[in-house]
Design a protein around this motif. Sequence first.
Motif, PDB file in Angstrom:
ATOM      1  N   THR A   1      -2.371   9.471 -13.676  1.00 10.91           N
ATOM      2  CA  THR A   1      -3.649   9.902 -13.113  1.00 10.91           C
ATOM      3  C   THR A   1      -4.300  10.964 -13.990  1.00 10.91           C
ATOM      4  OG1 THR A   1      -2.851   9.437 -10.891  1.00 10.91           O
ATOM      5  CG2 THR A   1      -4.768  10.869 -11.069  1.00 10.91           C
TER       6      THR A   1
ATOM      7  N   ARG B   1       2.397   1.754  -3.483  1.00 11.77           N
ATOM      8  CA  ARG B   1       1.422   2.298  -4.431  1.00 11.77           C
ATOM      9  C   ARG B   1       1.181   3.780  -4.188  1.00 11.77           C
ATOM     10  NH1 ARG B   1      -2.900  -2.415  -3.843  1.00 11.77           N
ATOM     11  NH2 ARG B   1      -1.808  -4.022  -4.993  1.00 11.77           N
ATOM     12  N   THR B   2       1.044   4.149  -2.920  1.00 12.58           N
ATOM     13  CA  THR B   2       0.810   5.552  -2.586  1.00 12.58           C
ATOM     14  C   THR B   2       2.005   6.407  -2.981  1.00 12.58           C
ATOM     15  OG1 THR B   2      -0.593   4.886  -0.745  1.00 12.58           O
ATOM     16  CG2 THR B   2       0.231   7.143  -0.717  1.00 12.58           C
ATOM     17  N   ALA B   3       3.213   5.948  -2.699  1.00 15.65           N
ATOM     18  CA  ALA B   3       4.421   6.690  -3.063  1.00 15.65           C
ATOM     19  C   ALA B   3       4.541   6.802  -4.576  1.00 15.65           C
ATOM     20  CB  ALA B   3       5.657   6.014  -2.476  1.00 15.65           C
TER      21      ALA B   3
ATOM     22  N   LYS C   1       0.835  -1.203   0.000  1.00 18.73           N
ATOM     23  CA  LYS C   1       0.000   0.000   0.000  1.00 18.73           C
ATOM     24  C   LYS C   1       0.873   1.257   0.000  1.00 18.73           C
ATOM     25  CE  LYS C   1      -3.951   2.173   0.490  1.00 18.73           C
ATOM     26  NZ  LYS C   1      -4.874   2.294  -0.596  1.00 18.73           N
ATOM     27  N   ALA C   2       1.918   1.269   0.799  1.00 20.06           N
ATOM     28  CA  ALA C   2       2.827   2.419   0.847  1.00 20.06           C
ATOM     29  C   ALA C   2       3.524   2.619  -0.489  1.00 20.06           C
ATOM     30  CB  ALA C   2       3.844   2.237   1.968  1.00 20.06           C
TER      31      ALA C   2
ATOM     32  N   SER D   1       2.135   6.936  -6.705  1.00 21.49           N
ATOM     33  CA  SER D   1       1.137   7.865  -7.232  1.00 21.49           C
ATOM     34  C   SER D   1       1.594   9.320  -7.123  1.00 21.49           C
ATOM     35  CB  SER D   1      -0.200   7.684  -6.520  1.00 21.49           C
ATOM     36  OG  SER D   1      -0.118   8.137  -5.191  1.00 21.49           O
ATOM     37  N   TYR D   2       2.588   9.603  -6.282  1.00 17.73           N
ATOM     38  CA  TYR D   2       3.096  10.963  -6.145  1.00 17.73           C
ATOM     39  C   TYR D   2       4.345  11.222  -6.968  1.00 17.73           C
ATOM     40  CZ  TYR D   2      -0.281  11.652  -2.452  1.00 17.73           C
ATOM     41  OH  TYR D   2      -1.455  11.764  -1.750  1.00 17.73           O
TER      42      TYR D   2
END
Length: 101
Positions: free
Chosen positions: A36, A23-25, A20-21, A27-28
């Motif tokens: 996106t 994927r979140t990282a 999860k971390a 996305s930025y």
Amino acid sequence: MRRLFWLGVGLAVGVVVVRKATRTAQSYTPAGIASTLSQSAGGLVESLRSFVEDVRVGMAEREQEIHQAFAQGEAFDDQFADLREDPRIGDREIFPEEHQR
């Protein structure tokens, strides 16, 4: 046996958190942001295409109604005739004299 169970639970939770971390990282990152935006723009374009297609279908249906009325010799039902003939409706009401060029 109990320790082995909790070790497995800890490993599973750790894997889920790391994934999860990550994927979140991602996305930025610039690539993630571009992806996106690309998906958002693609959705917007698809919505616009759908809207244009709906308008075209509506226009074709209305045109067919007009042709049928003309072929049958019926008067065309112009629902906006009153508005066009009303002298109060027009550029002067929308754009006062001081704003006209």
